[in-house]
Design a protein around this motif. Structure first.
Motif, PDB file in Angstrom:
ATOM      1  N   ILE A  99       1.004  -1.440   0.010  1.00 51.19           N
ATOM      2  CA  ILE A  99       0.212  -0.101   0.389  1.00 51.19           C
ATOM      3  C   ILE A  99       1.144   1.072   0.233  1.00 51.19           C
ATOM      4  O   ILE A  99       1.374   1.506   0.663  1.00 51.19           O
ATOM      5  CB  ILE A  99      -1.012   0.161   1.295  1.00 51.19           C
ATOM      6  N   THR A 100       0.168   2.451  -0.731  1.00 47.13           N
ATOM      7  CA  THR A 100       1.505   3.660  -0.670  1.00 47.13           C
ATOM      8  C   THR A 100      -0.069   4.261  -0.897  1.00 47.13           C
ATOM      9  O   THR A 100      -0.924   4.754  -1.709  1.00 47.13           O
ATOM     10  CB  THR A 100       2.425   3.489  -2.717  1.00 47.13           C
ATOM     11  N   VAL A 101       0.237   5.702   0.033  1.00 46.14           N
ATOM     12  CA  VAL A 101      -1.441   6.348   0.446  1.00 46.14           C
ATOM     13  C   VAL A 101      -0.541   7.799  -0.118  1.00 46.14           C
ATOM     14  O   VAL A 101       0.545   8.234   0.579  1.00 46.14           O
ATOM     15  CB  VAL A 101      -1.619   5.970   1.486  1.00 46.14           C
ATOM     16  N   ASP A 102      -1.728   8.058  -0.556  1.00 44.83           N
ATOM     17  CA  ASP A 102      -0.863   9.912  -0.042  1.00 44.83           C
ATOM     18  C   ASP A 102      -2.468  10.927   0.039  1.00 44.83           C
ATOM     19  O   ASP A 102      -3.553   9.781   0.540  1.00 44.83           O
ATOM     20  CB  ASP A 102      -0.570  10.895  -1.233  1.00 44.83           C
ATOM     21  N   ALA A 103      -2.994  11.801   0.262  1.00 44.37           N
ATOM     22  CA  ALA A 103      -3.812  12.777   0.519  1.00 44.37           C
ATOM     23  C   ALA A 103      -5.130  12.179   0.120  1.00 44.37           C
ATOM     24  O   ALA A 103      -5.938  12.288   0.631  1.00 44.37           O
ATOM     25  CB  ALA A 103      -3.828  14.096   1.275  1.00 44.37           C
ATOM     26  N   GLU A 104      -4.861  12.362  -1.532  1.00 44.34           N
ATOM     27  CA  GLU A 104      -6.038  12.084  -2.266  1.00 44.34           C
ATOM     28  C   GLU A 104      -6.202  10.332  -2.600  1.00 44.34           C
ATOM     29  O   GLU A 104      -7.832  10.151  -2.697  1.00 44.34           O
ATOM     30  CB  GLU A 104      -6.153  13.052  -3.041  1.00 44.34           C
ATOM     31  N   LYS A 105      -5.796   9.183  -2.119  1.00 48.18           N
ATOM     32  CA  LYS A 105      -5.683   8.704  -3.272  1.00 48.18           C
ATOM     33  C   LYS A 105      -4.569   7.181  -2.686  1.00 48.18           C
ATOM     34  O   LYS A 105      -3.465   7.515  -1.793  1.00 48.18           O
ATOM     35  CB  LYS A 105      -5.186   8.392  -4.799  1.00 48.18           C
ATOM     36  N   VAL A 106      -5.301   5.978  -2.930  1.00 44.90           N
ATOM     37  CA  VAL A 106      -3.949   4.823  -2.740  1.00 44.90           C
ATOM     38  C   VAL A 106      -3.355   4.170  -3.709  1.00 44.90           C
ATOM     39  O   VAL A 106      -5.164   3.555  -4.484  1.00 44.90           O
ATOM     40  CB  VAL A 106      -4.394   4.497  -1.227  1.00 44.90           C
ATOM     41  N   ARG A 107      -2.678   4.269  -3.661  1.00 44.46           N
ATOM     42  CA  ARG A 107      -1.839   2.944  -4.538  1.00 44.46           C
ATOM     43  C   ARG A 107      -2.109   1.315  -4.172  1.00 44.46           C
ATOM     44  O   ARG A 107      -1.038   0.804  -3.055  1.00 44.46           O
ATOM     45  CB  ARG A 107      -1.020   3.269  -5.302  1.00 44.46           C
ATOM     46  N   CYS A 108      -2.301   0.215  -4.790  1.00 45.93           N
ATOM     47  CA  CYS A 108      -2.600  -1.117  -3.845  1.00 45.93           C
ATOM     48  C   CYS A 108      -1.949  -2.020  -4.664  1.00 45.93           C
ATOM     49  O   CYS A 108      -2.043  -1.620  -6.069  1.00 45.93           O
ATOM     50  CB  CYS A 108      -3.679  -1.453  -3.307  1.00 45.93           C
TER      51      CYS A 108
END
Ligand SMILES: Cc1cc2nc3c(=O)[nH]c(=O)nc-3n(C[C@H](O)[C@H](O)[C@H](O)COP(=O)(O)OP(=O)(O)OC[C@H]3O[C@@H](n4cnc5c(N)ncnc54)[C@H](O)[C@@H]3O)c2cc1C
Length: 260
Positions: free
Chosen positions: A148-157
């Motif tokens: 999981i990589t996450v930022d303020a608006e989206k998450v990449r899985c």
């Protein structure tokens, strides 16, 4: 980043499985209860996301009877900030949809950026509740996630798929289910265990969540029966030199097992 982790208590893998005399339930007599192993990955990932982003709150939620309290305390000791224990006699006969409705009601009252689940509750293995909760919340969902990589608006899985992996991106808020390999769960330390005693663990009833009997007693799945696998027959050790044991084996395969 505010995170919710849903934790289910399941039988320890050491538990001896016994079926009730009417065959319609699995007996929990003398069984040790533990956090479902996939939920441990979900909790660990929430703690890592909070550590990386440096802000936000982790709420651990479980539905079940009194025995869930120590599991929620251990989630607090590991790093959750708050725990919600959903406990009500009305939850005693819900099916997966009832569990999902109660979890969704609790999450709606505690808006968050991401809801983390285990990929399935070990034992019942249905793997349906996260998708139901995502639907009830109107949120996107990625299952079997190993990164999981996450930022303020989206998450990449990164998701595990047959023979490879797939990368997906979702707008927040989103639902994710944890697969083995996502991380290596930590063990609580003494400081965490002491801190957990002061962290809030709130009991909530169905009424507190605005749920009434029709939301929970609309049971669509009934457990008809359970059966244990046939007991394994004891292993047979063939004695003699290699040529002799090979002859014996061929005879057994031909005359007893009838597979050649
Ligand atoms: C007190 C109680 C009584 C029940 N009685 C019945 C019954 O009589 N008949 C029946 O059909 N079903 C009943 N259920 C529902 C059943 O036990 C399971 O919750 C359901 O069948 C789905 O189980 P699963 O492990 O396959 O879920 P999955 O969909 O595999 O679970 C996936 C994930 O959802 C989350 N999750 C699942 N359960 C919970 C929970 N309780 N709290 C928090 N997070 C959770 C976890 O993150 C888990 O990893 C009852 C549930 C409870 C809590």
């Amino acid at each position: 980043m505010n995170l919710v982790v849903c934790l289910k208590q399941v039988f320890s893998t050491e538990a001896k499985i016994r079926i009730s005399p009417d065959g319609r339930a699995v007996s929990d007599e003398g069984v040790e209860w533990v956090m479902s192993p996939y939920d441990e990955y979900a909790l660990e990932e929430a703690i890592r996301i909070k550590e990386a982003t440096g802000a936000g709150t982790i709420i651990a939620i479980s539905i079940g009877p009194d025995r869930c309290t120590p599991m929620l305390r251990s989630a607090l000791a590991l790093g959750a900030d708050r725990a919600l224990h959903l406990k009500d006699p009305m939850f005693d006969s819900v099916d997966a949809l009832g569990v999902a409705r109660a979890l969704a009601a609790a999450i709606r009252r505690n808006p968050c950026d991401m809801v983390l689940f285990g990929r399935m509750g070990v034992g019942m293995d249905q793997g349906v509740i996260p998708a139901m909760v995502a639907e009830l919340l109107g949120a996107p969902m990625a299952g079997l996630v190993v990164k999981i990589t996450v930022d303020a608006e989206k998450v990449r899985c990164v998701r595990e798929i047959d023979g490879g992996s797939e990368v997906v991106e979702m707008a927040l808020p989103a639902v994710v289910t944890a697969q083995k390999g996502l991380n290596e769960p930590r063990i609580a330390n003494l400081k965490g265990i002491m801190a957990a005693k002061k962290k809030p663990l709130d009991l909530l009833t169905a009424a507190d969540l605005g749920l009434a009997a029709p939301d929970l007693q609309d049971v669509r799945l009934v457990h008809e029966s359970y059966e244990l696998p046939a007991p394994r027959t004891a292993a047979r050790l063939l004695q003699g030199d290699p040529a002799d044991t090979a002859r014996q084996l061929v005879q057994i395969l031909r005359n007893e097992a009838k597979v050649i």
